[in-house]
Design a protein around this motif. Structure first.
Motif, PDB file in Angstrom:
ATOM      1  N   ALA A 239       0.835  -1.209   0.000  1.00 23.52           N
ATOM      2  CA  ALA A 239       0.000   0.000   0.000  1.00 23.52           C
ATOM      3  C   ALA A 239       0.865   1.253   0.000  1.00 23.52           C
ATOM      4  CB  ALA A 239      -0.935  -0.005   1.202  1.00 23.52           C
ATOM      5  N   MET A 240       1.968   1.208   0.755  1.00 24.15           N
ATOM      6  CA  MET A 240       2.879   2.353   0.779  1.00 24.15           C
ATOM      7  C   MET A 240       3.473   2.597  -0.614  1.00 24.15           C
ATOM      8  SD  MET A 240       4.773   1.686   4.426  1.00 24.15           S
ATOM      9  CE  MET A 240       6.043   2.906   4.143  1.00 24.15           C
ATOM     10  N   GLU A 241       3.859   1.513  -1.273  1.00 17.56           N
ATOM     11  CA  GLU A 241       4.438   1.641  -2.614  1.00 17.56           C
ATOM     12  C   GLU A 241       3.400   2.129  -3.625  1.00 17.56           C
ATOM     13  OE1 GLU A 241       6.155  -2.189  -3.329  1.00 17.56           O
ATOM     14  OE2 GLU A 241       7.674  -1.910  -1.763  1.00 17.56           O
ATOM     15  N   ALA A 242       2.168   1.675  -3.489  1.00 14.58           N
ATOM     16  CA  ALA A 242       1.110   2.046  -4.423  1.00 14.58           C
ATOM     17  C   ALA A 242       0.587   3.456  -4.172  1.00 14.58           C
ATOM     18  CB  ALA A 242      -0.040   1.051  -4.337  1.00 14.58           C
TER      19      ALA A 242
ATOM     20  N   SER B 140      13.921   9.868  -9.186  1.00 14.12           N
ATOM     21  CA  SER B 140      14.844  10.768  -8.519  1.00 14.12           C
ATOM     22  C   SER B 140      14.143  12.093  -8.260  1.00 14.12           C
ATOM     23  CB  SER B 140      16.086  10.963  -9.376  1.00 14.12           C
ATOM     24  OG  SER B 140      15.722  11.537 -10.618  1.00 14.12           O
ATOM     25  N   GLY B 141      14.475  12.733  -7.130  1.00 13.59           N
ATOM     26  CA  GLY B 141      13.865  13.998  -6.778  1.00 13.59           C
ATOM     27  C   GLY B 141      12.457  13.864  -6.232  1.00 13.59           C
ATOM     28  N   ARG B 142      12.032  12.699  -5.925  1.00 15.67           N
ATOM     29  CA  ARG B 142      10.684  12.479  -5.402  1.00 15.67           C
ATOM     30  C   ARG B 142      10.775  11.997  -3.955  1.00 15.67           C
ATOM     31  NH1 ARG B 142       7.517  13.392  -9.475  1.00 15.67           N
ATOM     32  NH2 ARG B 142       7.932  12.650 -11.552  1.00 15.67           N
ATOM     33  N   ALA B 143       9.729  12.299  -3.206  1.00 19.62           N
ATOM     34  CA  ALA B 143       9.648  11.864  -1.810  1.00 19.62           C
ATOM     35  C   ALA B 143       8.390  11.030  -1.638  1.00 19.62           C
ATOM     36  CB  ALA B 143       9.602  13.081  -0.893  1.00 19.62           C
ATOM     37  N   ALA B 144       8.394  10.211  -0.613  1.00 18.92           N
ATOM     38  CA  ALA B 144       7.211   9.397  -0.322  1.00 18.92           C
ATOM     39  C   ALA B 144       6.008  10.322  -0.141  1.00 18.92           C
ATOM     40  CB  ALA B 144       7.432   8.565   0.928  1.00 18.92           C
ATOM     41  N   GLY B 145       4.877   9.895  -0.661  1.00 13.37           N
ATOM     42  CA  GLY B 145       3.654  10.678  -0.522  1.00 13.37           C
ATOM     43  C   GLY B 145       3.135  10.664   0.902  1.00 13.37           C
ATOM     44  N   LEU B 146       2.193  11.552   1.177  1.00 15.61           N
ATOM     45  CA  LEU B 146       1.651  11.684   2.528  1.00 15.61           C
ATOM     46  C   LEU B 146       0.976  10.398   3.006  1.00 15.61           C
ATOM     47  CD1 LEU B 146       0.205  15.305   2.270  1.00 15.61           C
ATOM     48  CD2 LEU B 146       2.388  14.566   3.243  1.00 15.61           C
ATOM     49  N   VAL B 147       0.272   9.726   2.112  1.00 12.69           N
ATOM     50  CA  VAL B 147      -0.399   8.487   2.497  1.00 12.69           C
ATOM     51  C   VAL B 147       0.634   7.418   2.859  1.00 12.69           C
ATOM     52  CG1 VAL B 147      -1.903   6.616   1.701  1.00 12.69           C
ATOM     53  CG2 VAL B 147      -2.477   8.985   1.162  1.00 12.69           C
ATOM     54  N   ALA B 148       1.700   7.321   2.072  1.00 12.56           N
ATOM     55  CA  ALA B 148       2.756   6.345   2.353  1.00 12.56           C
ATOM     56  C   ALA B 148       3.426   6.643   3.690  1.00 12.56           C
ATOM     57  CB  ALA B 148       3.785   6.333   1.234  1.00 12.56           C
ATOM     58  N   VAL B 149       3.672   7.913   3.944  1.00 13.51           N
ATOM     59  CA  VAL B 149       4.286   8.303   5.219  1.00 13.51           C
ATOM     60  C   VAL B 149       3.355   7.945   6.382  1.00 13.51           C
ATOM     61  CG1 VAL B 149       5.046  10.286   6.614  1.00 13.51           C
ATOM     62  CG2 VAL B 149       5.729  10.104   4.211  1.00 13.51           C
ATOM     63  N   ALA B 150       2.067   8.233   6.225  1.00 15.39           N
ATOM     64  CA  ALA B 150       1.096   7.919   7.284  1.00 15.39           C
ATOM     65  C   ALA B 150       1.005   6.416   7.523  1.00 15.39           C
ATOM     66  CB  ALA B 150      -0.277   8.489   6.922  1.00 15.39           C
ATOM     67  N   LEU B 151       1.001   5.633   6.450  1.00 18.30           N
ATOM     68  CA  LEU B 151       0.959   4.174   6.599  1.00 18.30           C
ATOM     69  C   LEU B 151       2.212   3.661   7.306  1.00 18.30           C
ATOM     70  CD1 LEU B 151      -0.482   3.089   3.147  1.00 18.30           C
ATOM     71  CD2 LEU B 151      -1.537   2.698   5.384  1.00 18.30           C
ATOM     72  N   GLY B 152       3.356   4.195   6.932  1.00 22.03           N
ATOM     73  CA  GLY B 152       4.600   3.795   7.577  1.00 22.03           C
ATOM     74  C   GLY B 152       4.603   4.141   9.053  1.00 22.03           C
ATOM     75  N   GLN B 153       4.117   5.315   9.395  1.00 24.22           N
ATOM     76  CA  GLN B 153       4.054   5.729  10.802  1.00 24.22           C
ATOM     77  C   GLN B 153       3.079   4.849  11.580  1.00 24.22           C
ATOM     78  OE1 GLN B 153       6.040   8.257  12.148  1.00 24.22           O
ATOM     79  NE2 GLN B 153       5.377   7.238  13.998  1.00 24.22           N
ATOM     80  N   PHE B 154       1.945   4.531  10.953  1.00 27.18           N
ATOM     81  CA  PHE B 154       0.977   3.648  11.601  1.00 27.18           C
ATOM     82  C   PHE B 154       1.597   2.281  11.886  1.00 27.18           C
ATOM     83  CE2 PHE B 154      -2.173   0.246  11.257  1.00 27.18           C
ATOM     84  CZ  PHE B 154      -3.021   0.591  12.298  1.00 27.18           C
ATOM     85  N   ALA B 155       2.282   1.719  10.889  1.00 27.87           N
ATOM     86  CA  ALA B 155       2.911   0.410  11.064  1.00 27.87           C
ATOM     87  C   ALA B 155       3.961   0.457  12.171  1.00 27.87           C
ATOM     88  CB  ALA B 155       3.529  -0.062   9.754  1.00 27.87           C
ATOM     89  N   GLU B 156       4.734   1.519  12.196  1.00 34.61           N
ATOM     90  CA  GLU B 156       5.765   1.663  13.229  1.00 34.61           C
ATOM     91  C   GLU B 156       5.138   1.802  14.616  1.00 34.61           C
ATOM     92  OE1 GLU B 156       8.972   5.067  14.386  1.00 34.61           O
ATOM     93  OE2 GLU B 156       8.939   4.454  12.282  1.00 34.61           O
ATOM     94  N   ASP B 157       4.084   2.598  14.721  1.00 31.09           N
ATOM     95  CA  ASP B 157       3.437   2.840  16.012  1.00 31.09           C
ATOM     96  C   ASP B 157       2.694   1.619  16.552  1.00 31.09           C
ATOM     97  OD1 ASP B 157       4.421   5.403  15.939  1.00 31.09           O
ATOM     98  OD2 ASP B 157       2.502   6.356  15.454  1.00 31.09           O
ATOM     99  N   THR B 158       2.279   0.712  15.681  1.00 34.40           N
ATOM    100  CA  THR B 158       1.532  -0.471  16.125  1.00 34.40           C
ATOM    101  C   THR B 158       2.390  -1.737  16.135  1.00 34.40           C
ATOM    102  OG1 THR B 158       0.723  -0.893  13.884  1.00 34.40           O
ATOM    103  CG2 THR B 158      -0.687   0.458  15.334  1.00 34.40           C
TER     104      THR B 158
END
Length: 127
Positions: A29-32, A48-66
Motif C-alpha cells: 500500500a505504501m508503494e502504491a 529521482s527527486g521524489r519523496a514518499a507521498g503523505l499516504v505512504a508516510v502515514a501508513l509507515g508511521q501507523f505500522a511503526e506505532d503499532t
C-alpha cells in the motif's frame, strides 16, 4: 488437553501468517500510494527527486506505532499455551507449587521489545 494445545498452536501459526500478510500489505500500500514531487504533482513509483507521498508516510508511521501491539499477539498466545502445558504437567506430577509458578508466569506480559530487537538483528543478517 493435547487437542486444545494443538488448536492454540495452529491458531498462533495462522496469526503469524496473518501478521506476515499484514506487513506485506502495508508495504504494498505504501508503494502504491505514490510519491510527491517538488512541483506538487503526485505520481506512482519512485523516481529521482521524489519523496514518499503523505499516504505512504502515514501508513509507515501507523505500522511503526503499532509494531509492538502486533508482535504482542503471537507472543501472548505462545506464552499462554506453554504455561498451560507446564502447569498441567506439574499438576499431573503432583507439584502444586511448580504448577502455580507456571500459571503465574504465563500471565505475565511477554517482552516485546527484546523480541523485536532479536527479530531485527536476524533480519539485518539476512540482508
Amino acid at each position: 488437553m493435547r487437542s486444545v494445545i494443538s488448536r492454540v498452536r495452529k491458531a498462533a501459526d495462522d496469526m503469524d501468517t496473518g501478521i506476515g500478510l499484514y506487513g506485506r500489505s502495508v508495504q504494498g500500500a505504501m508503494e502504491a500510494a505514490g510519491t510527491l514531487s517538488l512541483g506538487g504533482e503526485s505520481t506512482g513509483g519512485s523516481g529521482s527527486g521524489r519523496a514518499a507521498g503523505l499516504v505512504a508516510v502515514a501508513l509507515g508511521q501507523f505500522a511503526e506505532d503499532t509494531e509492538k501491539d502486533v508482535a504482542f499477539l503471537p507472543l501472548r498466545a505462545s506464552d499462554s499455551a506453554n504455561g498451560a502445558i507446564e502447569a498441567t504437567n506439574a499438576y499431573l506430577a503432583g507439584d502444586l507449587e511448580q504448577a502455580w509458578n507456571a500459571q503465574h508466569h504465563a500471565t505475565l506480559p511477554p517482552d516485546v521489545t527484546a523480541f523485536l530487537e532479536k527479530a531485527r538483528k536476524k533480519a539485518d543478517g539476512k540482508r
